[in-house]
Enzyme design. Structure first.
Site, mmCIF file in Angstrom:
data_model
loop_
_atom_site.group_PDB
_atom_site.id
_atom_site.type_symbol
_atom_site.label_atom_id
_atom_site.label_comp_id
_atom_site.label_asym_id
_atom_site.label_seq_id
_atom_site.Cartn_x
_atom_site.Cartn_y
_atom_site.Cartn_z
ATOM 1 N N GLY A 157 0.846 -1.189 0.000
ATOM 2 C CA GLY A 157 0.000 0.000 0.000
ATOM 3 C C GLY A 157 0.879 1.235 0.000
ATOM 4 N N SER A 158 0.437 2.264 -0.718
ATOM 5 C CA SER A 158 1.280 3.459 -0.848
ATOM 6 C C SER A 158 0.435 4.726 -0.962
ATOM 7 C CB SER A 158 2.182 3.319 -2.070
ATOM 8 O OG SER A 158 1.375 3.031 -3.199
ATOM 9 N N SER B 186 -1.451 7.772 1.543
ATOM 10 C CA SER B 186 -0.757 8.657 2.471
ATOM 11 C C SER B 186 -0.276 7.906 3.709
ATOM 12 C CB SER B 186 -1.604 9.878 2.829
ATOM 13 O OG SER B 186 -2.910 9.500 3.098
ATOM 14 N N TRP B 187 -1.100 7.035 4.262
ATOM 15 C CA TRP B 187 -0.667 6.297 5.461
ATOM 16 C C TRP B 187 0.343 5.223 5.084
ATOM 17 C CZ3 TRP B 187 0.669 6.954 9.981
ATOM 18 C CH2 TRP B 187 0.512 6.074 11.050
ATOM 19 N N PHE C 47 -9.855 -2.869 -1.004
ATOM 20 C CA PHE C 47 -8.953 -3.526 -1.965
ATOM 21 C C PHE C 47 -8.291 -4.781 -1.398
ATOM 22 C CE2 PHE C 47 -8.489 1.146 -3.108
ATOM 23 C CZ PHE C 47 -9.478 1.096 -4.085
ATOM 24 N N LYS D 99 -8.060 0.330 8.504
ATOM 25 C CA LYS D 99 -9.276 0.550 9.283
ATOM 26 C C LYS D 99 -10.474 0.206 8.413
ATOM 27 C CE LYS D 99 -7.114 3.612 12.487
ATOM 28 N NZ LYS D 99 -6.681 4.984 12.787
ATOM 29 N N ALA E 16 -2.135 10.711 8.904
ATOM 30 C CA ALA E 16 -0.898 10.490 8.159
ATOM 31 C C ALA E 16 -0.103 11.771 7.933
ATOM 32 C CB ALA E 16 -1.235 9.834 6.820
ATOM 33 N N LYS F 294 -13.570 3.978 16.217
ATOM 34 C CA LYS F 294 -13.415 5.354 16.703
ATOM 35 C C LYS F 294 -13.748 6.361 15.599
ATOM 36 C CE LYS F 294 -8.691 6.603 15.587
ATOM 37 N NZ LYS F 294 -9.196 7.183 14.313
HETATM 38 N N1 LIG Z 1 -4.637 8.542 5.975
HETATM 39 C C1 LIG Z 1 -4.605 8.434 7.299
HETATM 40 O O1 LIG Z 1 -4.399 9.420 8.024
HETATM 41 C C2 LIG Z 1 -4.801 7.080 7.937
HETATM 42 C C3 LIG Z 1 -4.502 6.930 9.290
HETATM 43 C C4 LIG Z 1 -4.667 5.706 9.902
HETATM 44 C C5 LIG Z 1 -5.136 4.632 9.162
HETATM 45 N N2 LIG Z 1 -5.425 4.785 7.853
HETATM 46 C C6 LIG Z 1 -5.864 3.609 7.107
HETATM 47 O O2 LIG Z 1 -4.835 3.223 6.207
HETATM 48 C C7 LIG Z 1 -5.397 2.598 5.063
HETATM 49 C C8 LIG Z 1 -4.809 3.226 3.822
HETATM 50 O O3 LIG Z 1 -5.214 4.565 3.763
HETATM 51 P P1 LIG Z 1 -4.363 5.692 3.039
HETATM 52 O O4 LIG Z 1 -4.756 6.961 3.707
HETATM 53 O O5 LIG Z 1 -2.928 5.303 2.964
HETATM 54 O O6 LIG Z 1 -4.966 5.644 1.559
HETATM 55 P P2 LIG Z 1 -5.176 6.878 0.554
HETATM 56 O O7 LIG Z 1 -6.621 7.226 0.531
HETATM 57 O O8 LIG Z 1 -4.184 7.968 0.827
HETATM 58 O O9 LIG Z 1 -4.755 6.241 -0.835
HETATM 59 C C9 LIG Z 1 -5.517 5.328 -1.538
HETATM 60 C C10 LIG Z 1 -4.576 4.228 -2.024
HETATM 61 O O10 LIG Z 1 -5.349 3.219 -2.677
HETATM 62 C C11 LIG Z 1 -4.686 2.872 -3.884
HETATM 63 N N3 LIG Z 1 -5.632 2.275 -4.816
HETATM 64 C C12 LIG Z 1 -6.512 2.889 -5.637
HETATM 65 N N4 LIG Z 1 -7.193 1.968 -6.334
HETATM 66 C C13 LIG Z 1 -6.720 0.748 -5.951
HETATM 67 C C14 LIG Z 1 -7.045 -0.580 -6.307
HETATM 68 N N5 LIG Z 1 -7.983 -0.862 -7.190
HETATM 69 N N6 LIG Z 1 -6.377 -1.586 -5.678
HETATM 70 C C15 LIG Z 1 -5.444 -1.324 -4.760
HETATM 71 N N7 LIG Z 1 -5.093 -0.083 -4.364
HETATM 72 C C16 LIG Z 1 -5.737 0.949 -4.965
HETATM 73 C C17 LIG Z 1 -4.096 4.178 -4.347
HETATM 74 O O11 LIG Z 1 -3.090 3.972 -5.302
HETATM 75 C C18 LIG Z 1 -3.552 4.714 -3.029
HETATM 76 O O12 LIG Z 1 -2.295 4.136 -2.735
HETATM 77 C C19 LIG Z 1 -6.913 2.740 5.193
HETATM 78 O O13 LIG Z 1 -7.423 1.532 5.687
HETATM 79 C C20 LIG Z 1 -7.086 3.835 6.241
HETATM 80 O O14 LIG Z 1 -8.257 3.671 6.978
HETATM 81 C C21 LIG Z 1 -5.250 5.982 7.217
HETATM 82 O O1 LIG Z 2 -10.072 8.086 7.772
HETATM 83 P P1 LIG Z 2 -9.129 6.937 7.620
HETATM 84 O O2 LIG Z 2 -9.828 5.643 7.521
HETATM 85 O O3 LIG Z 2 -8.098 7.160 6.570
HETATM 86 O O4 LIG Z 2 -8.331 6.840 8.969
HETATM 87 C C1 LIG Z 2 -7.928 8.000 9.618
HETATM 88 C C2 LIG Z 2 -7.440 7.576 10.957
HETATM 89 O O5 LIG Z 2 -8.321 6.666 11.527
HETATM 90 C C3 LIG Z 2 -7.240 8.736 11.865
HETATM 91 O O6 LIG Z 2 -6.922 8.282 13.127
#
Ligand SMILES: NC(=O)c1ccc[n+]([C@@H]2O[C@H](COP(=O)([O-])OP(=O)(O)OC[C@H]3O[C@@H](n4cnc5c(N)ncnc54)[C@H](O)[C@@H]3O)[C@@H](O)[C@H]2O)c1
Ligand SMILES: O=P(O)(O)OC[C@H](O)CO
Length: 273
Positions: free
Chosen positions: A32-33, A35-36, A120, A143, A176, A228
């Site tokens: 995965g790539s 933001s997180w 995904f 999440k 992130a 949460k």
């Molecule tokens: N962003 C945050 O602050 C944060 C914090 C904690 C947890 N999370 C969790 O981390 C996970 C990833 O979130 P994120 O913020 O890194 O994502 P993001 O929304 O920044 O990015 C979406 C990602 O999905 C990819 N994507 C798009 N279509 C796809 C496909 N068909 N198959 C596979 N990948 C595909 C994109 O290339 C990109 O890498 C989520 O479960 C999120 O809940 C995010």
């Molecule tokens: O909104 P999401 O799923 O990318 O996740 C954000 C985190 O839960 C923030 O703590």
């Protein structure tokens, strides 16, 4: 739930049979790539450079996209050392190598970090069956839940069941972009029964600005991290409706009511709002 992971393994390209030898170094891949995912790669890559039991290089699987400039996202990441689309302006560390080939990205890795949007994970796991090392350990930063006909299924359970490997979780109130800028935050690693593995994940993610605590409660940590966000939305509604803090407090009550068996420490590192 998920206990099968430690007892049965799928056949894999590399069964890790020769890896108990002195000098074995773990290899980490981030699946995965976004933001997180990019921040996870940055944290891990900072630590693999300093931990002698890990290879420096961290592979990061990229769902390939073509940028407006015509350049492939993977090429842009490897050229600039930044995820120019999902985390612009943040250097990931020279030892992060973006790879659009999922099989190639996990090959030889014995520590797999799953961090894609939850929708995904089904396709990703299906395409990884038989491709990951049988001795690999996974951790999910995802999440959300897989909702099946028979009911909801935790993502960590899904990964364990699909790939036949153990899966821990890392969750917290983690935005992130703030952690990317090295603003202080904390998270919890939920592990099943292997404290040594939990300590390895803690070592891999801990930095001076990211404090990680292990708790033996995969389900509790994962559910707190996921639910949460529901509470946060409810709290936002309360703010929007100007209903006051007394009402807002009640939005968090449902987590403790649906998770009576979770340990108190599972909640300790989760700010609700
Ligand atoms: N962003 C945050 O602050 C944060 C914090 C904690 C947890 N999370 C969790 O981390 C996970 C990833 O979130 P994120 O913020 O890194 O994502 P993001 O929304 O920044 O990015 C979406 C990602 O999905 C990819 N994507 C798009 N279509 C796809 C496909 N068909 N198959 C596979 N990948 C595909 C994109 O290339 C990109 O890498 C989520 O479960 C999120 O809940 C995010
Ligand atoms: O909104 P999401 O799923 O990318 O996740 C954000 C985190 O839960 C923030 O703590």
């Amino acid at each position: 739930m998920g206990d099968t992971a430690t007892t049965h393994h799928t056949k894999s390209a590399n069964n890790g049979a020769n890896d108990n030898q002195i000098g074995f170094k773990s290899r980490v891949s981030v699946i995965g790539s976004g933001s997180w995912g990019s921040v996870a790669a940055k944290l891990v890559a900072f630590n693999t450079l300093n931990l002698s039991s890990f290879h420096d290089e961290v592979k990061m699987w990229v769902f390939e996209e073509t940028l407006q400039s015509g350049e492939k996202l993977t090429d842009a990441i490897n050229r600039t050392n930044e995820n120019v689309k999902y985390l612009p302006g943040i250097k990931l560390g020279k030892n992060v190598i973006a790879d659009p080939d999922l099989d190639n990205a996990v090959e030889d890795a014995n520590m797999l970090v799953f961090v894609t949007p939850h929708q995904f994970i089904d396709n990703i796991c299906k395409s990884l069956v038989g491709k990951v090392r049988s001795d690999a350990e996974a951790i999910s930063l995802i999440k959300g839940m897989e909702v099946k006909i028979e009911g909801p299924c935790l993502i960590s359970t899904y990964i364990s069941e699909q790939l036949g490997i153990n899966c821990s979780v890392l969750m917290g109130a983690n935005l992130a972009n703030e952690i990317a800028e090295e603003k202080f935050s904390e998270a919890t690693v939920g592990y099943r029964n292997n404290r040594e593995i939990a300590e390895q994940w803690v070592q891999l993610f801990t930095t001076p600005y990211f404090m990680v605590t292990p708790v033996q409660d995969v389900e509790g940590v994962e559910l707190c991290g996921t639910l949460k966000n529901v509470v946060a939305i409810a709290a936002g509604f309360v703010d929007g409706l100007d209903m006051g803090n007394n009402t807002k407090v009640h939005t968090s009550g449902f987590i403790t009511s649906i998770l009576p068996i979770s340990t108190l420490s599972s909640f300790s590192c989760h700010a609700y709002y």
